[in-house]
Design an enzyme around this catalytic site. Structure first.
Site, short mmCIF file in Angstrom:
data_model
loop_
_atom_site.label_atom_id
_atom_site.label_comp_id
_atom_site.label_asym_id
_atom_site.label_seq_id
_atom_site.Cartn_x
_atom_site.Cartn_y
_atom_site.Cartn_z
N HIS A 263 -5.93 3.36 4.41
CA HIS A 263 -5.31 4.05 3.26
C HIS A 263 -6.04 5.38 3.07
CE1 HIS A 263 -3.15 4.64 -0.35
NE2 HIS A 263 -3.72 3.76 -1.16
N HIS A 302 3.37 5.52 9.47
CA HIS A 302 3.40 5.26 8.03
C HIS A 302 4.33 4.10 7.76
CE1 HIS A 302 3.82 5.99 3.70
NE2 HIS A 302 2.70 6.67 3.81
N ASP A 358 -2.59 12.49 6.30
CA ASP A 358 -4.01 12.55 6.64
C ASP A 358 -4.31 13.28 7.94
OD1 ASP A 358 -5.05 11.12 4.46
OD2 ASP A 358 -4.22 9.28 5.30
#
Ligand code: CMC
Length: 422
Positions: A263, A302, A358
């Protein structure tokens, strides 16, 4: 015509028709036909845990909106503080509402001296700042005894203001401690993000002047990270909040969920991966390793996005602005090559694996001078607005305590055998 599904219990021949409302079917209707038969859905892959009016996400189309406003427009035109107001109140503030909000947040940035001196300074010298943040947020509940008044609108509002305002102060304090620098008090003459940068980087100058390009870039990153509907940490916030725990304890639980590498820790993992790859020439070999299943391509894939993460697109552009000030992060070329190869490779195409938020954010943080350990902390600061918006929405919906069922697969009843007989 109302859309619906029909479920038939083949054991009895009984059927039930359940309407499809807003893309969901009510499990309570299913339970009427099949009491004691549970949906088995580990990881909640197919379960909507609530109705929510905060964030809209279409993973196939790559759409993200806060309260109806496209993320692209907010990233270009808004500020994190305004977005936090929007998430929590449902509407953009008028000028006077914004001024009152800005003023309140600014004047709640200080933390009790005991939090810093006795609590934070009690950590080991090399403590991870995210571990410090998780504990410090939980500890705040002991400083605000009105925090338990979660159904008192004024008390609830006070905790929301405090949490949003104090997160950067706690985060900066954790960083300064981990690098052996003295704590910097908040400067109320600065805006939210510039004040955070001042608490992080100020040395001996009377007033820290943040580079406006870097302050704006960080603010954009804060906007992009402010909410993402029912992600792991927001779910933790809702689950803990559903027991009517105070918001500091629930936020600490959300922070803890964000700490994990799947996460909020993923951007740190991306940088470590890029450092391990070392140079562009090694990219094809690394991709081969990913395809063999030995490692994962960090910052890719994702649960919800099955196309390019819209936040990643904005971050990629923001990276250019930052690198114009800081100089290019040498790892950027490796990241670009990885993306280029992955996006044209059948392994990634067939699994719909694209860069997520990210993939590029860590490169920006690193170029700005943040140590890797601070990355999840930088995520937690803005996500606090989203967590609190969901917590508040859940309380206003008078939701039940989160208490899923299980499908038991352990042994049948058996009799206890005394120790000496085993
Ligand atoms: N690299 C290589 N293969 C992958 C990756 C990846 N990053 N992500 C998924 N896959 C493959 C996976 O092996 C599986 O293949 P197969 O069907 O052949 O077994 C398929 O894609 C589906 O993967 P999954 O693990 O079932 O998907 P998930 O929805 O459970 O996991 C994820 C989502 C984000 C945990 C995963 O994509 C991942 O581990 N990504 C790398 C870590 C990362 O970047 N995390 C940040 C997420 S975004 C920020 C946030 O929400 O905090």
């Amino acid at each position: 015509m109302t859309e619906s599904i029909t479920i038939t219990d083949n054991r009895t021949g009984e059927s039930i028709e359940i309407p499809i409302i807003n893309g969901g079917v009510a499990a309570s209707e299913w339970a009427k036909l099949l009491p004691g038969i549970w949906f088995l859905d580990p990881g909640f892959l197919s379960t909507a845990a609530c109705e929510s009016a905060i964030t809209y996400l279409d993973g196939e189309a790559g759409i993200l909106r806060y309260r109806g406003y496209p993320i692209e427009q907010l990233a270009e035109k808004s500020t994190y503080l305004e977005v936090a107001y929007l998430l929590l109140h449902g509407e953009l503030p008028t000028p006077s509402q914004f001024e009152a909000w800005r003023h309140e947040i600014t004047y709640h940035t200080f933390i009790h001296e005991n939090v810093r001196k006795r609590f934070l300074e009690g950590f080991h010298y090399d403590a991870h700042p995210m571990g410090m943040l998780v504990s410090a947020v939980a500890a705040l509940s002991t400083f605000y005894l009105d925090a338990k008044g979660i159904f008192d609108p004024e008390a609830r509002r006070r905790q929301i203001i405090r949490l949003i305002a104090k997160m950067p102060t706690l985060a900066a304090a954790a960083h300064r401690f981990s690098v052996g620098m003295p704590f910097v008090y908040p400067d109320n003459s600065l805006d939210f993000t510039s004040n955070f940068l001042s608490m992080l980087w100020k040395v001996a100058e009377p007033r820290f002047e943040a580079n406006p390009v870097l302050a704006r870039a960080l603010d954009v990153l804060f906007i992009l990270h402010a909410d993402h509907e029912q992600n792991c940490s927001t779910t933790a916030m809702r689950v803990v909040g559903s027991s009517h725990a105070d918001p500091y304890s629930a936020t600490a639980a959300a922070c803890a969920a964000l700490y994990g590498p799947r996460h909020g820790g993923a951007n740190e993992a991306v940088i470590r991966m890029l450092m391990e790859i070392k140079s562009i020439e090694n990219v094809p070999a690394y991709i081969a390793e990913v395809k063999s299943g030995a490692v994962r391509l960090q910052g890719f894939g994702h649960r919800v996005y099955k196309s390019y993460d819209p936040r990643a697109k904005i971050i990629k552009r923001t990276a250019d602005d930052v690198f114009a000030v800081t100089g290019k992060n040498p790892l950027l070329d490796i990241a670009l090559k990885l993306e280029e190869i992955a996006l044209s490779d059948e392994f990634f195409i067939s699994r719909k694996l694209y860069p997520n938020v990210d993939f590029y954010s860590g490169l920006i943080y690193q170029a700005m001078g943040f140590p890797l350990q601070m990355f999840p902390v930088l995520f937690a600061i803005p996500r606090t607005a989203g967590w609190l918006a969901h917590w508040q929405e859940m309380l206003d919906q008078d939701s039940k305590i989160a208490r899923p069922r299980q499908v038991y697969i352990g042994p049948d009843k058996r009799d206890y055998v005394p120790l000496e007989a085993r």
